[in-house]
Motif scaffolding. Structure first.
Motif, PDB file in Angstrom:
ATOM      1  N   TYR A 181       0.859  -1.182   0.000  1.00  0.00           N
ATOM      2  CA  TYR A 181       0.000   0.000   0.000  1.00  0.00           C
ATOM      3  C   TYR A 181       0.895   1.232   0.000  1.00  0.00           C
ATOM      4  CZ  TYR A 181       1.015   0.099   5.009  1.00  0.00           C
ATOM      5  OH  TYR A 181       1.651   0.132   6.221  1.00  0.00           O
TER       6      TYR A 181
ATOM      7  N   ARG B 194      -9.815 -11.034  -7.411  1.00  0.00           N
ATOM      8  CA  ARG B 194     -10.375  -9.726  -7.045  1.00  0.00           C
ATOM      9  C   ARG B 194     -11.331  -9.901  -5.867  1.00  0.00           C
ATOM     10  NH1 ARG B 194     -10.993  -4.679  -8.631  1.00  0.00           N
ATOM     11  NH2 ARG B 194     -12.971  -3.603  -8.461  1.00  0.00           N
TER      12      ARG B 194
ATOM     13  N   ASN C   4     -12.907  -7.658  -2.003  1.00  0.00           N
ATOM     14  CA  ASN C   4     -12.998  -6.490  -1.138  1.00  0.00           C
ATOM     15  C   ASN C   4     -12.388  -6.834   0.217  1.00  0.00           C
ATOM     16  OD1 ASN C   4     -13.661  -4.046  -0.008  1.00  0.00           O
ATOM     17  ND2 ASN C   4     -15.832  -4.483   0.189  1.00  0.00           N
TER      18      ASN C   4
ATOM     19  N   HIS D 294      -9.388  -4.986  -4.434  1.00  0.00           N
ATOM     20  CA  HIS D 294      -8.026  -5.156  -4.958  1.00  0.00           C
ATOM     21  C   HIS D 294      -7.985  -6.324  -5.924  1.00  0.00           C
ATOM     22  CE1 HIS D 294      -6.127  -2.347  -2.155  1.00  0.00           C
ATOM     23  NE2 HIS D 294      -6.937  -2.843  -1.233  1.00  0.00           N
ATOM     24  N   ASP D 295      -7.075  -6.204  -6.896  1.00  0.00           N
ATOM     25  CA  ASP D 295      -6.734  -7.307  -7.787  1.00  0.00           C
ATOM     26  C   ASP D 295      -5.365  -7.798  -7.349  1.00  0.00           C
ATOM     27  OD1 ASP D 295      -9.012  -7.157  -9.431  1.00  0.00           O
ATOM     28  OD2 ASP D 295      -8.125  -5.516 -10.577  1.00  0.00           O
TER      29      ASP D 295
ATOM     30  N   ILE E 211      -2.551  -4.958   2.793  1.00  0.00           N
ATOM     31  CA  ILE E 211      -3.164  -4.042   1.837  1.00  0.00           C
ATOM     32  C   ILE E 211      -4.157  -3.138   2.553  1.00  0.00           C
ATOM     33  CG2 ILE E 211      -2.867  -5.521  -0.189  1.00  0.00           C
ATOM     34  CD1 ILE E 211      -5.686  -6.570   0.212  1.00  0.00           C
TER      35      ILE E 211
ATOM     36  N   THR F  32      -5.242 -13.954 -11.158  1.00  0.00           N
ATOM     37  CA  THR F  32      -5.582 -12.680 -10.526  1.00  0.00           C
ATOM     38  C   THR F  32      -6.907 -12.861  -9.791  1.00  0.00           C
ATOM     39  OG1 THR F  32      -4.447 -11.396 -12.225  1.00  0.00           O
ATOM     40  CG2 THR F  32      -6.087 -10.239 -10.899  1.00  0.00           C
TER      41      THR F  32
ATOM     42  N   GLU G 131       1.722  -9.336  -7.863  1.00  0.00           N
ATOM     43  CA  GLU G 131       1.423  -7.907  -7.869  1.00  0.00           C
ATOM     44  C   GLU G 131       0.086  -7.644  -7.197  1.00  0.00           C
ATOM     45  OE1 GLU G 131       1.734  -7.216 -12.080  1.00  0.00           O
ATOM     46  OE2 GLU G 131      -0.377  -7.672 -12.412  1.00  0.00           O
ATOM     47  N   VAL G 132      -0.069  -6.402  -6.768  1.00  0.00           N
ATOM     48  CA  VAL G 132      -1.324  -5.932  -6.185  1.00  0.00           C
ATOM     49  C   VAL G 132      -1.735  -4.693  -6.975  1.00  0.00           C
ATOM     50  CG1 VAL G 132      -2.449  -5.007  -4.130  1.00  0.00           C
ATOM     51  CG2 VAL G 132      -0.722  -6.805  -3.902  1.00  0.00           C
ATOM     52  N   ASP G 133      -2.898  -4.750  -7.595  1.00  0.00           N
ATOM     53  CA  ASP G 133      -3.408  -3.634  -8.397  1.00  0.00           C
ATOM     54  C   ASP G 133      -2.391  -3.183  -9.438  1.00  0.00           C
ATOM     55  OD1 ASP G 133      -5.756  -3.722  -6.865  1.00  0.00           O
ATOM     56  OD2 ASP G 133      -4.907  -2.336  -5.384  1.00  0.00           O
ATOM     57  N   ASP G 134      -1.810  -4.155 -10.147  1.00  0.00           N
ATOM     58  CA  ASP G 134      -0.832  -3.936 -11.218  1.00  0.00           C
ATOM     59  C   ASP G 134       0.505  -3.366 -10.747  1.00  0.00           C
ATOM     60  OD1 ASP G 134      -2.562  -4.930 -13.201  1.00  0.00           O
ATOM     61  OD2 ASP G 134      -3.521  -2.965 -13.404  1.00  0.00           O
TER      62      ASP G 134
END
Length: 174
Positions: free
Chosen positions: A29, A121, A123, A86-87, A81, A119, A64-67
């Motif tokens: 983050y 996804r 919440n 989040h992806d 995170i 990946t 990765e987290v959110d690209d």
């Protein structure tokens, strides 16, 4: 000191040392450091695999987290995170035992294969802990890297509820 007391003392000491040796979760983050209760922690599941005399510990690792890439992903078993959607891209890390020289090549291979990375996804909620689980599938009775066809992933909360379902994390050939 009795034998039972010594055993309890040594066991406690070993657990304490093991906890100290585990790396802190990767901070995935932006911004200033936050309290654990302000973040969600996502841990990669671990799986024991036995081949004849050898025993291995395969794990789920984070790409990765959110690209945004997770630096040195093979060194972290968990990430933290911020709350929200989040992806998270994960891969199945196959323990190669004494063949450590192959590990970097296997990590690069795993990251680029849709069959053993995915990946997910979801919440994430502040203060919650999640675990990414996996089921490897093989096309032979030998369960080694050469017979691994694909891996299905899902996410569970601390109580075992599926946050990302097995269906959503299932490998779907195109």
């Amino acid at each position: 000191m009795t034998t039972a007391r010594k055993t309890v003392l040594i066991s406690t000491l070993l657990l304490f040392l093991a906890a100290c040796a585990a790396p802190a979760p990767y901070k995935a983050y932006f911004g200033d450091p936050r309290q654990d209760m302000q973040l969600a922690t996502v841990q990669g599941g671990s799986f024991i695999r036995t081949e004849l005399l050898n025993r291995y510990l395969d794990t789920i690792r984070f790409i990765e987290v959110d690209d945004i890439p997770v630096t040195n992903s093979d060194q972290y078993r968990a990430i933290q995170i911020a709350p929200g959607f989040h992806d998270i891209r994960v891969y199945f890390y196959w323990d190669l035992g004494s063949l450590r020289g192959l590990a970097p090549a296997m990590v690069d291979y795993s990251r680029t294969r849709d069959t053993i990375s995915r990946t997910l996804r979801f919440n994430a909620r502040a203060g919650e802990n999640y675990t990414v689980m996996a089921t490897p599938h093989f096309n032979d009775a030998r369960h080694d890297i050469t017979t691994l066809t694909h891996v299905d992933f899902w996410v569970e909360d601390e109580e075992g509820h599926e946050i990302v379902s097995k269906e959503d994390g299932r490998y779907k050939p195109e």
